[in-house]
Scaffold this active site. Structure first.
Site, mmCIF file in Angstrom:
data_model
loop_
_atom_site.group_PDB
_atom_site.id
_atom_site.type_symbol
_atom_site.label_atom_id
_atom_site.label_comp_id
_atom_site.label_asym_id
_atom_site.label_seq_id
_atom_site.Cartn_x
_atom_site.Cartn_y
_atom_site.Cartn_z
ATOM 1 N N ALA A 43 12.858 29.304 -28.289
ATOM 2 C CA ALA A 43 13.756 28.784 -27.433
ATOM 3 C C ALA A 43 13.384 29.779 -25.652
ATOM 4 C CB ALA A 43 15.121 28.974 -27.823
ATOM 5 N N GLY B 7 19.312 34.238 -21.799
ATOM 6 C CA GLY B 7 19.131 34.681 -22.417
ATOM 7 C C GLY B 7 19.736 33.438 -23.441
ATOM 8 N N ASN B 8 19.303 32.505 -24.550
ATOM 9 C CA ASN B 8 19.806 31.639 -25.332
ATOM 10 C C ASN B 8 20.610 31.740 -26.723
ATOM 11 O OD1 ASN B 8 18.045 31.266 -27.042
ATOM 12 N ND2 ASN B 8 17.160 30.294 -25.245
ATOM 13 N N HIS B 9 21.329 31.119 -27.453
ATOM 14 C CA HIS B 9 21.513 31.028 -28.615
ATOM 15 C C HIS B 9 21.199 31.605 -30.232
ATOM 16 C CE1 HIS B 9 25.911 31.855 -27.103
ATOM 17 N NE2 HIS B 9 25.759 30.611 -27.200
ATOM 18 N N SER B 10 19.605 30.837 -29.548
ATOM 19 C CA SER B 10 18.286 30.689 -30.859
ATOM 20 C C SER B 10 18.614 31.874 -31.484
ATOM 21 C CB SER B 10 16.876 30.682 -30.145
ATOM 22 O OG SER B 10 16.168 30.662 -30.963
#
Ligand code: C5P
Length: 402
Positions: free
Chosen positions: A277, A210-213
């Site tokens: 994102a 995943g990512n920090h969005s």
């Protein structure tokens, strides 16, 4: 039918002699067709009784965190989602200070902190308090954060001193709200599709890529277009935030689910904004059971490319549709953003540079530059994501009508 017809207005009342004007403000709002939910501070009740206010608004007045009668919880979160606008009139120096610094020690402030709708603040206080640097700084802070300040007027004050500090008259406050809602219906009859948040691509039942969005930028856009009259669908990856009740929320987890949800809705969308994102890659295989640490020193994950949602939908864009993307670039921002706009068949792109402090997806603020295919460029200052959403909607409004 006036623009306030059916609007949900939360009226916050704090402890000032001007609280008596809140009664006529309530009456005027109700007469204009609005539904008014009053939230009053303990000090406010010293100046005007909840009985008067509930009679005028035809709703129970909220003051405590719990109902004294049956112990039910008054949900400030639900009020925040219900409202089309919040008006704090009168707003005392103490309430303004608490709003500016998040001192959530009463129901009015907790409601304010949960508010999804625009907030109008009508200060009322004595002239020395109104002129004090702390009051001025706090009001400045609130204005910077996108609250609308309804300036107090000069005149005779309760102390019999003459100067600035009188709360604006209820008639004027109502007309400010009417102007606000009139301007803001420029997307009525439009359908808007927005993607937001990260995607999570499963490695096994408990792990993911995943990512920090946070999803906040896309949620702010969804709320802004909905407030301005559009029918908005928000396809949102895993996020702890949620949009206001006016937005159709489709919660998804993976890029493939996000694409499928968009494909179902894109056919009727006049405007699509791709703010998600999306993870570029996902594991080719996701283990059905939790991967254990024992055994090999190395764990190899084979990744396959995810669909590019913006590019896939952009390739089939109809001439009457307007598509906008986001580009988060660490270097060579402008050229790369323009290339992305071309490659994905977008009409415009929002560039946020990773080099700007306070911009990007881990922050509540953003600093953006907008480009379109005609070569227009608009650069904005660092603002809250809600204020950026307002700028983006203004940018699109000009182009949709063109
Ligand atoms: O990741 P990238 O910089 O290419 O993203 C540019 C734009 O494309 C963004 O608007 C993003 O939401 C969109 N995008 C997408 N699907 C992807 C990757 C990006 O819709 N798989």
């Amino acid at each position: 039918m006036g623009v306030l017809q059916g609007k949900h207005i939360v009226l916050g009342i704090s402890g000032s002699i001007a609280a008596y004007k809140a009664a006529s403000l309530t009456r005027l709002l109700v007469k204009a067709g609005a539904e008014v939910q009053i939230v009053i501070t303990p000090a406010g009740k010293e100046f005007i009784t909840p009985i008067t206010l509930s009679a005028l608004s035809s709703r129970p007045v909220i003051s405590e965190f719990f109902s004294g009668r049956d112990g039910t919880w008054n949900s400030h979160v639900d009020i925040g989602l219900w409202a089309d606008a919040m008006v704090i009139a009168p707003a005392t120096a103490a309430t303004i200070g608490k709003m500016a610094h998040g001192v959530a020690d009463n129901m009015l402030i907790t409601t304010y902190l949960s508010m999804k709708a625009p907030v109008f603040v009508a200060p009322a206080m004595d002239l020395d308090m109104a002129a004090h640097p702390s009051t001025l700084d706090n009001l400045e802070l609130l204005a910077q954060r996108g609250n609308y300040i309804i300036e107090s007027q000069s005149g005779e004050l309760a102390s019999h001193l003459v100067g600035k500090g009188r709360m604006e008259e209820p008639e004027v406050i109502v007309s400010i709200l009417e102007d606000y809602f009139t301007e803001s219906l420029d997307f009525e009859g439009r359908r808007v599709l927005i993607t937001a948040g990260p995607t999570h691509e499963a490695i096994d039942p408990v792990r993911f890529i995943g990512n920090h969005s946070s999803g906040r930028m896309g949620i702010a856009l969804a709320d802004e277009f909905a407030r301005r009259g559009a029918e908005v669908s928000l396809v949102l990856g895993p996020s702890s935030l949620k949009p206001s009740e006016r937005v159709e929320l489709i919660s998804v987890t993976t890029a493939e689910e996000m694409l499928a949800a968009c494909q179902e809705r894109i056919g009727t969308a006049h405007l699509a904004i791709f703010a998600a994102a999306v993870a570029d890659y996902r594991p080719r295989y996701s283990s059905a059971t939790k991967i254990k640490r024992e055994g090999e020193d190395c764990l190899e994950l084979e990744l396959v490319q995810n669909p590019d949602i913006a590019a896939t939908l952009g390739a089939a864009k109809e001439p009457w549709q307007y598509f906008m993307g986001f580009a988060l670039e660490s270097d060579a921002g402008v050229e790369e953003a323009k290339r992305k706009m071309q490659r994905k068949h977008l009409d415009a792109i929002v560039l946020n540079s990773l080099q700007d402090a306070g911009a990007g997806f881990a922050h509540p603020t953003n600093k953006v530059t907008l480009f379109d295919r005609e070569g227009a460029i608009e650069a904005y200052e660092l603002k809250t994501k809600e204020a950026v959403a307002h700028d983006i909607a203004d940018f699109v409004a000009k182009r949709l009508d063109a």
